[in-house]
Design an enzyme around this catalytic site. Structure first.
Site, PDB file in Angstrom:
ATOM      1  N   CYS A 115      -0.727  12.355 -28.186  1.00 37.53           N
ATOM      2  CA  CYS A 115      -0.601  13.526 -27.325  1.00 37.53           C
ATOM      3  C   CYS A 115      -0.905  14.785 -28.134  1.00 37.53           C
ATOM      4  O   CYS A 115      -0.614  14.859 -29.322  1.00 37.53           O
ATOM      5  CB  CYS A 115       0.784  13.698 -26.699  1.00 37.53           C
ATOM      6  SG  CYS A 115       1.281  12.317 -25.675  1.00 37.53           S
ATOM      7  N   ARG A 168      -6.371  12.841 -31.794  1.00 35.19           N
ATOM      8  CA  ARG A 168      -5.021  12.286 -31.759  1.00 35.19           C
ATOM      9  C   ARG A 168      -4.908  11.123 -30.776  1.00 35.19           C
ATOM     10  O   ARG A 168      -3.948  10.375 -30.816  1.00 35.19           O
ATOM     11  CB  ARG A 168      -4.005  13.378 -31.355  1.00 35.19           C
ATOM     12  CG  ARG A 168      -3.939  14.507 -32.351  1.00 35.19           C
ATOM     13  CD  ARG A 168      -3.030  15.618 -31.863  1.00 35.19           C
ATOM     14  NE  ARG A 168      -1.650  15.224 -31.845  1.00 35.19           N
ATOM     15  CZ  ARG A 168      -0.840  15.242 -32.895  1.00 35.19           C
ATOM     16  NH1 ARG A 168      -1.306  15.619 -34.063  1.00 35.19           N
ATOM     17  NH2 ARG A 168       0.417  14.871 -32.790  1.00 35.19           N
ATOM     18  N   TRP A 176      -1.274  10.603 -24.147  1.00 27.12           N
ATOM     19  CA  TRP A 176      -1.471   9.205 -24.545  1.00 27.12           C
ATOM     20  C   TRP A 176      -0.330   8.446 -23.892  1.00 27.12           C
ATOM     21  O   TRP A 176       0.834   8.618 -24.279  1.00 27.12           O
ATOM     22  CB  TRP A 176      -1.417   9.109 -26.068  1.00 27.12           C
ATOM     23  CG  TRP A 176      -1.850   7.807 -26.653  1.00 27.12           C
ATOM     24  CD1 TRP A 176      -3.126   7.446 -27.005  1.00 27.12           C
ATOM     25  CD2 TRP A 176      -1.009   6.705 -27.011  1.00 27.12           C
ATOM     26  NE1 TRP A 176      -3.123   6.192 -27.544  1.00 27.12           N
ATOM     27  CE2 TRP A 176      -1.841   5.699 -27.552  1.00 27.12           C
ATOM     28  CE3 TRP A 176       0.354   6.442 -26.920  1.00 27.12           C
ATOM     29  CZ2 TRP A 176      -1.358   4.483 -28.006  1.00 27.12           C
ATOM     30  CZ3 TRP A 176       0.846   5.220 -27.364  1.00 27.12           C
ATOM     31  CH2 TRP A 176      -0.021   4.258 -27.896  1.00 27.12           C
ATOM     32  N   ASN A 190       5.258  16.252 -25.952  1.00 31.98           N
ATOM     33  CA  ASN A 190       4.806  15.145 -26.803  1.00 31.98           C
ATOM     34  C   ASN A 190       6.055  14.489 -27.366  1.00 31.98           C
ATOM     35  O   ASN A 190       6.935  15.178 -27.870  1.00 31.98           O
ATOM     36  CB  ASN A 190       3.931  15.696 -27.943  1.00 31.98           C
ATOM     37  CG  ASN A 190       3.505  14.614 -28.915  1.00 31.98           C
ATOM     38  OD1 ASN A 190       3.606  13.429 -28.602  1.00 31.98           O
ATOM     39  ND2 ASN A 190       3.033  15.017 -30.083  1.00 31.98           N
ATOM     40  N   GLY A 191       6.158  13.159 -27.256  1.00 32.95           N
ATOM     41  CA  GLY A 191       7.341  12.466 -27.770  1.00 32.95           C
ATOM     42  C   GLY A 191       7.887  11.539 -26.704  1.00 32.95           C
ATOM     43  O   GLY A 191       7.199  11.228 -25.726  1.00 32.95           O
ATOM     44  N   GLU A 242      -7.611  -4.374 -45.234  1.00 33.13           N
ATOM     45  CA  GLU A 242      -8.095  -3.046 -44.879  1.00 33.13           C
ATOM     46  C   GLU A 242      -9.492  -3.116 -44.252  1.00 33.13           C
ATOM     47  O   GLU A 242      -9.768  -2.450 -43.247  1.00 33.13           O
ATOM     48  CB  GLU A 242      -8.073  -2.132 -46.124  1.00 33.13           C
ATOM     49  CG  GLU A 242      -8.611  -0.732 -45.926  1.00 33.13           C
ATOM     50  CD  GLU A 242      -7.867   0.093 -44.866  1.00 33.13           C
ATOM     51  OE1 GLU A 242      -6.814  -0.348 -44.395  1.00 33.13           O
ATOM     52  OE2 GLU A 242      -8.384   1.162 -44.495  1.00 33.13           O
ATOM     53  N   LYS A 277     -10.263  -1.892 -40.474  1.00 28.07           N
ATOM     54  CA  LYS A 277     -11.264  -0.844 -40.212  1.00 28.07           C
ATOM     55  C   LYS A 277     -12.273  -1.325 -39.182  1.00 28.07           C
ATOM     56  O   LYS A 277     -12.606  -0.624 -38.240  1.00 28.07           O
ATOM     57  CB  LYS A 277     -11.949  -0.513 -41.541  1.00 28.07           C
ATOM     58  CG  LYS A 277     -12.379   0.869 -41.736  1.00 28.07           C
ATOM     59  CD  LYS A 277     -11.356   1.799 -42.337  1.00 28.07           C
ATOM     60  CE  LYS A 277     -10.085   1.898 -41.550  1.00 28.07           C
ATOM     61  NZ  LYS A 277      -9.028   2.597 -42.215  1.00 28.07           N
ATOM     62  N   GLU A 317     -10.588  -1.858 -35.579  1.00 25.29           N
ATOM     63  CA  GLU A 317     -10.115  -0.686 -34.835  1.00 25.29           C
ATOM     64  C   GLU A 317     -11.259   0.125 -34.252  1.00 25.29           C
ATOM     65  O   GLU A 317     -11.123   0.682 -33.170  1.00 25.29           O
ATOM     66  CB  GLU A 317      -9.129   0.173 -35.639  1.00 25.29           C
ATOM     67  CG  GLU A 317      -9.679   0.976 -36.777  1.00 25.29           C
ATOM     68  CD  GLU A 317      -8.610   1.820 -37.485  1.00 25.29           C
ATOM     69  OE1 GLU A 317      -7.708   2.351 -36.831  1.00 25.29           O
ATOM     70  OE2 GLU A 317      -8.691   1.949 -38.717  1.00 25.29           O
ATOM     71  N   HIS A 356      -5.267 -24.125 -45.706  1.00 23.74           N
ATOM     72  CA  HIS A 356      -3.992 -24.386 -45.031  1.00 23.74           C
ATOM     73  C   HIS A 356      -4.066 -24.103 -43.532  1.00 23.74           C
ATOM     74  O   HIS A 356      -3.035 -23.910 -42.891  1.00 23.74           O
ATOM     75  CB  HIS A 356      -2.877 -23.563 -45.685  1.00 23.74           C
ATOM     76  CG  HIS A 356      -2.684 -23.896 -47.125  1.00 23.74           C
ATOM     77  ND1 HIS A 356      -2.150 -25.094 -47.534  1.00 23.74           N
ATOM     78  CD2 HIS A 356      -3.005 -23.216 -48.250  1.00 23.74           C
ATOM     79  CE1 HIS A 356      -2.131 -25.121 -48.858  1.00 23.74           C
ATOM     80  NE2 HIS A 356      -2.645 -24.002 -49.305  1.00 23.74           N
ATOM     81  N   LYS A 412      -4.226   9.027 -33.781  1.00 22.94           N
ATOM     82  CA  LYS A 412      -4.236   9.334 -35.221  1.00 22.94           C
ATOM     83  C   LYS A 412      -2.816   9.380 -35.787  1.00 22.94           C
ATOM     84  O   LYS A 412      -2.552   8.833 -36.846  1.00 22.94           O
ATOM     85  CB  LYS A 412      -4.945  10.675 -35.435  1.00 22.94           C
ATOM     86  CG  LYS A 412      -5.062  11.096 -36.892  1.00 22.94           C
ATOM     87  CD  LYS A 412      -6.051  10.238 -37.637  1.00 22.94           C
ATOM     88  CE  LYS A 412      -6.217  10.642 -39.084  1.00 22.94           C
ATOM     89  NZ  LYS A 412      -6.872   9.570 -39.864  1.00 22.94           N
TER      90      LYS A 412
HETATM   91  C1  AGP Z   1      -5.928   3.457 -40.128  1.00 24.33           C
HETATM   92  O1  AGP Z   1      -7.294   3.461 -39.985  1.00 24.33           O
HETATM   93  C2  AGP Z   1      -5.157   3.484 -38.914  1.00 24.33           C
HETATM   94  N1  AGP Z   1      -5.636   4.385 -37.958  1.00 24.33           N
HETATM   95  C3  AGP Z   1      -3.657   3.340 -39.015  1.00 24.33           C
HETATM   96  O2  AGP Z   1      -3.420   2.037 -39.426  1.00 24.33           O
HETATM   97  C4  AGP Z   1      -2.852   4.309 -39.919  1.00 24.33           C
HETATM   98  O3  AGP Z   1      -3.137   4.062 -41.266  1.00 24.33           O
HETATM   99  C5  AGP Z   1      -1.359   4.130 -39.623  1.00 24.33           C
HETATM  100  O4  AGP Z   1      -1.120   4.454 -38.278  1.00 24.33           O
HETATM  101  C6  AGP Z   1      -0.471   4.954 -40.515  1.00 24.33           C
HETATM  102  O5  AGP Z   1      -0.678   6.318 -40.360  1.00 24.33           O
HETATM  103  P1  AGP Z   1      -0.098   7.366 -41.395  1.00 24.33           P
HETATM  104  O6  AGP Z   1      -0.756   7.096 -42.720  1.00 24.33           O
HETATM  105  O7  AGP Z   1      -0.468   8.701 -40.820  1.00 24.33           O
HETATM  106  O8  AGP Z   1       1.366   7.159 -41.468  1.00 24.33           O
END
Ligand code: AGP
Length: 608
Positions: A2, A27, A75, A101-102, A481, A485, A488, A504, A603
């Site tokens: 949001c 965001r 959101w 927001n929240g 990672e 990446k 997502e 396994h 974000k």
């Molecule tokens: C990473 O590409 C993601 N968008 C996500 O996993 C992110 O790292 C996670 O939400 C943690 O965010 P922060 O580092 O702002 O706490």
């Protein structure tokens, strides 16, 4: 998650608000809305979908010519994405209009209470109760009404509130959700994040938790939770507008990938003074370090993957047990944390609700906490006992890249500094490592000079349905990672496995045509990885290996190899993540995905 904005001044508020909301799109959102004070009351427009829909409905803001207003990108959490559930929400009778927001945790009992007083509700959201609750407490004084309502609210909020009776002001408040105030000349702003108004002003005030602000075109007043006026400190934002704009790149993500050499340099060099690491942590002295029995690292998503790399590096150098826990699990595990535990909390945004909750739990248990944070003044930065900032600059793309790499840099520096204080690192090794760290930005630059091979590989792979990442030890953290990446932003299903686990169970997923990305940056594990590659190739997989240039045998076993410039082993994770970021980026670009704002993601994840 949001985005909130507000404007009061001489300009047409709707234009400023629509523009500011665009700067908060990163965001994550699924609907948007705007409320503007007009001569005959507050007018509200809302729309499901992209901001463009709201632009069309308001004729780019022209239909709402007033000078004071609030806006929101939503959101969805409570209630589907729809026009009805989008913010702003008006109280029954429309005396009060809010953006929120929240999450209001006790919205159901509040709704029941308000319904008994005759209030009606039109949305499925938790936020609508806030508008009605403020209205219920409103007897002419906006600050009193908001204060009284907040006392009854459980949960998190950043709020922007308009009152029909007070067309010259916006009331703002926050708790566990970000909100900053921008100060202009004869105009002022509120926003969830600085980029929203950065093109208009660099003067900001950070609203403290639980305080209530009254924002007018020519003034700002802030009150504490008891209604007493409190002084505020103005800050100057050092980074400029271009840092929050694309600067010629097609996407923020690509720009941020290319900013990594600069970001790493900015994070490391000010902290190395005359061949010595200076972290500036006042309370982390030798006595405290010697008393440490264990270290916990807690974080979410990519920041958690950084923690996994950090664990290996720290245990090797410090000989102290290190545990890495997902922040969303940490507090449900009754962690064995006490005053002899250092808890490192890693977060780009500094606002991630789970990470913030883990930090608070660690502090409650008496641990000494250090935040590794990118956003200056954010909740985690403020609440941790000490903070080490990553100087990545604003990161806009939802997929983190430069923040990830600067978090790693901080962990290297911190570990080396502690190892030195504990007498566990020889002078020569310390000097050697420092030299290698100093060279890291140049190596990243070298890697970024020619990305054509990665683009070519992306063109071979973008139509795949599944992509597997395998690696051992540090390369396992890297596999997680790389896989995150890719999925997502490209929406391709991807799995990441510790290569030794293949036999396994995972191996049953491999069939002719499966794509396996094998990470082979750890020299001591090369033989094992080669055997893992042979194992998947024997089942018909196509293998792309990632390895340092001149690594023996790799070219013979893998179908394709992405090479890294020669480097010291310990910086491998910082270098090798870059081709994986680029691979994900080019695959997503070929698929035509919304790279900077992937579906369903935000974000800053400010809800638990
Ligand atoms: C990473 O590409 C993601 N968008 C996500 O996993 C992110 O790292 C996670 O939400 C943690 O965010 P922060 O580092 O702002 O706490």
């Amino acid at each position: 998650m949001c985005g909130i904005v507000g404007y009061t001044g001489a300009r047409q508020a709707s234009e400023v608000i629509l523009d500011a909301l665009e700067h908060l799109e990163y965001r994550g959102y699924d609907s948007s809305g705007i409320a503007i004070h007009e001569a005959d009351g507050i007018h509200v427009e809302k729309a499901r979908g992209r901001l463009q829909v709201l632009r069309e409905r308001t004729d780019n803001g022209a239909k709402l010519p007033g000078n004071v207003g609030i806006g929101h990108t939503r959101w969805a959490t409570h209630g589907e994405p729809s026009d009805r559930n989008a913010h702003p929400h008006a109280s029954a009778g429309s005396r009060v209009v809010i953006v929120h927001n929240g999450i209001i945790e006790n919205y159901l009992p509040l709704q029941e209470f308000l319904a008994a007083q005759g209030y009606t509700f039109h949305s499925q959201t938790d936020s609508e109760v806030v508008a009605n609750l403020i209205d219920y407490h409103y007897h002419g004084d906006p600050v009193e009404a908001v204060r009284a309502a907040l006392v009854q609210i459980k949960g998190s909020y950043a709020l922007g509130v308009l009152f029909t009776d007070h067309p010259d002001l916006i009331v703002a408040a926050r708790k566990n959700s970000p909100l900053v105030i921008g100060l202009g000349e004869g105009e002022n702003y509120i926003a969830s994040d600085i980029p929203a108004f950065l093109k208009y002003t660099r003067r900001i005030v950070r609203l403290r938790e639980l305080d209530v602000a009254v924002v007018r075109a020519n003034g700002l007043e802030i009150y504490d939770p008891f209604g007493n006026p409190v002084p505020y400190t103005e800050e100057h934002v050092e980074w400029d507008v271009s840092a929050a704009e694309k600067g010629g790149y097609e996407h923020f993500m690509l720009k941020e990938i290319y900013e990594q050499p600069r970001a790493i340099r900015d994070t490391i060099s000010p902290r190395v003074v005359e061949g010595k690491i200076e972290l500036g942590l006042q309370s982390l002295d030798e006595a405290r370090i010697r008393s440490l029995k264990q270290i916990y690292i807690t974080a979410c998503g990519s920041s958690y993957h950084v923690g996994m790399v950090g664990r290996v590096f720290m245990e090797r150098l410090l000989h102290i047990p290190v545990r890495v826990e997902l922040a969303s699990e940490f507090r449900y595990e009754n962690p064995l944390v006490d005053a002899d535990t250092l808890v490192l909390v890693i977060s780009q945004s500094g606002e991630t609700a789970d990470t913030l909750a883990a930090l608070r739990e660690a502090k409650r248990l008496g641990a000494y906490t250090i935040g590794i944070v990118n956003v200056v003044g954010s909740a985690i930065a403020t609440e941790a006992d000490e903070v080490l900032y990553t100087w990545a600059g604003p990161e806009i793309a939802v997929a983190t890249t430069k923040a990830y790499n600067t978090q790693l840099s901080v962990l290297y520096l911190m570990t080396m500094s502690l190892a030195r204080m504990l007498g566990r690192m020889e002078d020569t090794t310390y000097a050697e490592y420092l030299q290698q760290l100093a060279q890291l930005p140049d190596l990243c630059e070298k890697l970024l000079q020619d990305t054509s091979h990665i683009q070519y590989l992306a063109s071979l792979c973008f139509a795949k349905d599944d992509i597997f990442f395998i690696g051992r030890n540090l390369d396992y953290a890297l596999a997680l990672e790389g896989s995150l990446k890719l999925k997502e932003i490209s929406y391709i299903h991807s799995e990441s496995y510790a290569a030794g686990e293949l036999k396994h169970g995972t191996i049953s997923l491999i069939q002719p045509g499966s794509l396996v990305i094998a990470l082979c940056t750890q020299k001591r594990l090369l033989e094992r990885m080669i055997s893992d590659i042979r194992t998947v190739k024997a089942r018909g997989a196509m293998v792309i290996a990632l390895a340092e240039e001149n690594t023996p045998f790799i070219q013979d076993v893998a179908d394709h190899v992405i090479t890294l410039p020669a480097h010291a082993d310990f910086v491998a994770p910082s270098l090798s993540v870059i081709p994986l970021q680029l691979f994900a980026y080019y695959v997503a670009a070929l698929k035509g995905c919304d790279i900077d704002k992937p579906r369903n993601l935000a974000k800053s994840v400010t809800v638990e």
